[in-house]
Design an enzyme around this catalytic site. Structure first.
Site, PDB file in Angstrom:
ATOM      1  CD  GLU A 167      39.492 -74.743  -1.211  1.00 49.04           C
ATOM      2  OE1 GLU A 167      40.297 -74.284  -0.365  1.00 49.04           O
ATOM      3  OE2 GLU A 167      39.612 -75.875  -1.704  1.00 49.04           O
TER       4      GLU A 167
ATOM      5  CG  ASP B 256      39.755 -84.835   2.417  1.00 53.38           C
ATOM      6  OD1 ASP B 256      38.638 -84.299   2.273  1.00 53.38           O
ATOM      7  OD2 ASP B 256      40.787 -84.326   1.962  1.00 53.38           O
TER       8      ASP B 256
ATOM      9  CD  GLU C 186      46.190 -84.064  -6.593  1.00 57.22           C
ATOM     10  OE1 GLU C 186      45.158 -83.378  -6.528  1.00 57.22           O
ATOM     11  OE2 GLU C 186      46.923 -84.287  -5.599  1.00 57.22           O
TER      12      GLU C 186
ATOM     13  CD  GLU D 256      46.546 -82.830   2.016  1.00 56.51           C
ATOM     14  OE1 GLU D 256      45.667 -81.958   2.047  1.00 56.51           O
ATOM     15  OE2 GLU D 256      47.459 -82.848   1.159  1.00 56.51           O
TER      16      GLU D 256
ATOM     17  CB  THR E   5      41.144 -79.115   7.146  1.00 52.12           C
ATOM     18  OG1 THR E   5      41.526 -80.160   6.239  1.00 52.12           O
ATOM     19  CG2 THR E   5      40.431 -77.991   6.401  1.00 52.12           C
TER      20      THR E   5
END
Length: 591
Positions: A117, A310, A403, A424, A514
């Site tokens: 993060e 991912d 989710e 996304e 990302t």
């Protein structure tokens, strides 16, 4: 694609699942302009709410109009929002924010933070903003700016380096910014956590040309010099101590530098992490979700394209596109081919055991929704269109994507009912519209805006949805809502109106991290003839010739099933029959 006769019984019911079709009354040009302006207002509703009620804490509580520290206590939402301000052309607030961060932000703090993060949100935000604020060509250069954010980014990256000191090269999940890795730190990390660091660290390497690069010299030939360099590095990098074994491991594994090649440790440790993960793939070329960074043993062998994995796939392709490093392309081709063979049940994706390919989890999770956008970059448009249609049908059903959505029961997965404002699906919608110019993606964008406005808008910002079936709201707003969610929505409608922004009309082509941060393919970053970082090949930098700006190259396009595919990044920079490797054939990949 698998033979339907081999697909488990539960997938037959998907044939009955109503997939979304384009709305008959499409978005008009006038409505497109209104939607673009509405998304801009959405950004400022949330940004102003954060600045008024939460700054300089990390994130906003939009229901109660308060702030909270969630990552490190360093104005996270402001850092994550900076390049969106630049994209919107807000020079006044962009300048003021950059100046405040340069004067007030420090990382010499006793905080244990997530490597993943912190890299994608903070390091990426600082680097993207530096590249915009320091360059006249962007139109947003700040005259008083003197590389303050680049200095902060380098300091932060040095404080993250101790996490990479592991036998496998795969980093710990967390590190203390002042004291390094705690002796009780967990040795288990996710594949995405260890494999989604290459863009930010690679860009930093190319901007700094740190002399730490000499740490990678052969220890057998230069032991005294290497020891001295390590000692100097540690002396000049408080909180970022590294040991002799780390430098030796990097060199022994040939993580990219010839003993005389000027490559920096930032880029090499992240490449070493990718290699550490890929070296432990199964015989099917699948990777699991979690791994022990000391033993290299997989602790969770579920392979998929969503949670915990991912962005590992994402950064393989994007690192190749940004840096021109063929090794990343080779790994991506192998990994993508395996994913499409073992995980793809047209149009959905499932999770399987990485060794046997037996289905273990018939689930669509919201993080999978980035995949169609990645397929656009890879040039594999047709499956991207079908999968996006399937994914968006879930949004249409609930107004948001939960989710987890169970493909066996066609219902929200228990315990995974929330929608934390994820970007996304919107990201893939933007890329598919950019590739095809099909107006149904504008219809999808309009539906997403309506859902956010009527279901998630709160007094001071936008709220998490804790239950998509009943649209219950939660008092939290992730920083990525401003970094990604509204950014991709605004780009979608601005592209349709006739783009007038840094990404579409600026001097460079951009790769989005990302976290949605803008990383430009400048000559300094994207050296197309640079092979120093590939399998230890020797590179004579004096012989390199500077490539022209990416913006100077014409964008080719091609027709695919009647849809115009804007290639841009979709073309390879190197011949696929390079003698350096033999790539597996993947239909439609890297056109």
């Amino acid at each position: 694609m698998k033979d339907l006769n081999l697909v488990p019984t539960f997938l037959w019911c998907l044939l009955l699942f109503p997939l979304h079709k384009a709305v008959a009354n499409g978005v008009t040009p006038e409505e497109t302009k209104q939607l673009r302006d509405e998304v801009r207002e959405m950004f400022y509703h949330a940004f102003d709410g954060y600045m008024e009620h939460a700054f300089p804490l990390d994130e906003l509580r939009p229901l109660t109009c308060e702030g909270e520290d969630t990552l490190g206590g360093y104005a996270l939402t402001l850092i994550d929002s900076l390049d969106t301000l630049a994209l919107l052309g807000d020079r006044e607030r962009f300048t003021a924010s950059v100046e405040w961060i340069g004067k007030n932000l420090r990382f010499d703090i006793n905080k244990t933070v997530s490597i993943f993060e912190t890299t994608i949100r903070v390091l990426g935000g600082l680097l993207s903003t530096h590249l915009i604020a320091s360059d006249y060509a962007t139109g947003m250069r700040i005259p008083s700016y003197d590389n303050e954010l680049l200095d902060l980014a380098e300091d932060l990256a040095r404080r993250l380096l101790p996490a990479f000191d592991t036998p496998t090269g795969i980093p710990f999940g967390s590190v203390n910014l002042k004291y390094g890795v705690d002796e009780h730190e967990s040795k288990i990390t996710s594949t995405a956590g260890g494999g989604t660091l290459t863009l930010e660290f690679g860009v930093l390497s190319r901007l700094t040309n740190d002399p730490t690069l000499l740490l990678l010299m052969e220890p057998l030939f230069y032991p005294d010099l290497q020891s001295q360099l390590i000692e100097n590095f540690n002396a000049n990098s408080p909180g970022s101590k590294i040991s002799f074994p780390l430098a030796v491991r990097i060199d022994v594994r040939r993580s990219g530098c010839h003993c005389f090649t000027p490559c920096t440790i930032f880029e090499q440790v992240t490449k070493n992490a990718v290699r550490g993960l890929w070296a432990r793939r199964s015989k099917l070329n699948l990777v699991g979700a979690h791994i022990n960074v000391f033993t290299g043993e997989w602790t969770q062998k579920d392979a998929g394209i969503g949670t915990s994995i991912d962005s590992f796939y994402e950064y393989l392709l994007k690192a190749y596109l940004l840096f021109g490093d063929e090794e990343y392309l080779f790994i991506f081709q192998e990994a993508y081919s395996a994913a499409m063979h073992y995980l793809y049940n047209d149009p959905w994706y499932v999770e399987v055991n990485m060794d046997s390919a037996a289905i273990v989890w018939p689930l669509f999770n919201s993080l999978q929704a980035f995949w169609p956008g990645l397929q656009v970059l890879a040039g594999d448009i047709d499956p991207a269109i079908r999968t996006h249609t399937a994914f968006f049908s879930v949004w249409k059903r609930y107004g948001f994507t939960p989710e987890g959505f169970n493909l066996a029961t066609l219902s929200v997965q228990h315990g995974q009912k929330s929608y934390p404002l994820r970007p996304e699906l919107i990201e893939s919608t933007y890329w598919l519209y950019k590739a095809t110019r099909n107006p149904r993606y504008l219809d999808a964008g309009r539906d997403i805006v309506a859902s956010l406005q009527y279901g998630a808008r709160c007094p001071c910002g936008y709220c998490h949805i804790s239950d998509v079936e009943f649209h219950k709201r939660e008092d939290h707003m992730e920083s990525f809502f401003l970094a990604e969610t509204v950014k991709y929505l605004w780009l979608l409608f601005d592209l349709a109106v006739g783009p007038d922004n840094l990404v579409e009309n600026g001097p460079y082509k951009y790769i989005f991290s990302t976290e949605g941060h803008l990383l430009p393919a400048t000559p300094q970053i994207s050296l197309l003839q640079e092979h120093c970082s590939y399998f230890g090949a020797y590179c004579n930098r004096d012989s390199l010739k500077e490539e022209p700006n990416a913006s100077d190259k014409s964008a080719d396009s091609q027709e695919t099933n009647g849809s115009r595919v804007s290639e841009g990044w979709v073309r390879t920079r190197f011949p696929l029959d390079s003698s350096s490797f033999k790539a597996s054939p993947v239909s439609g990949l890297i056109k």
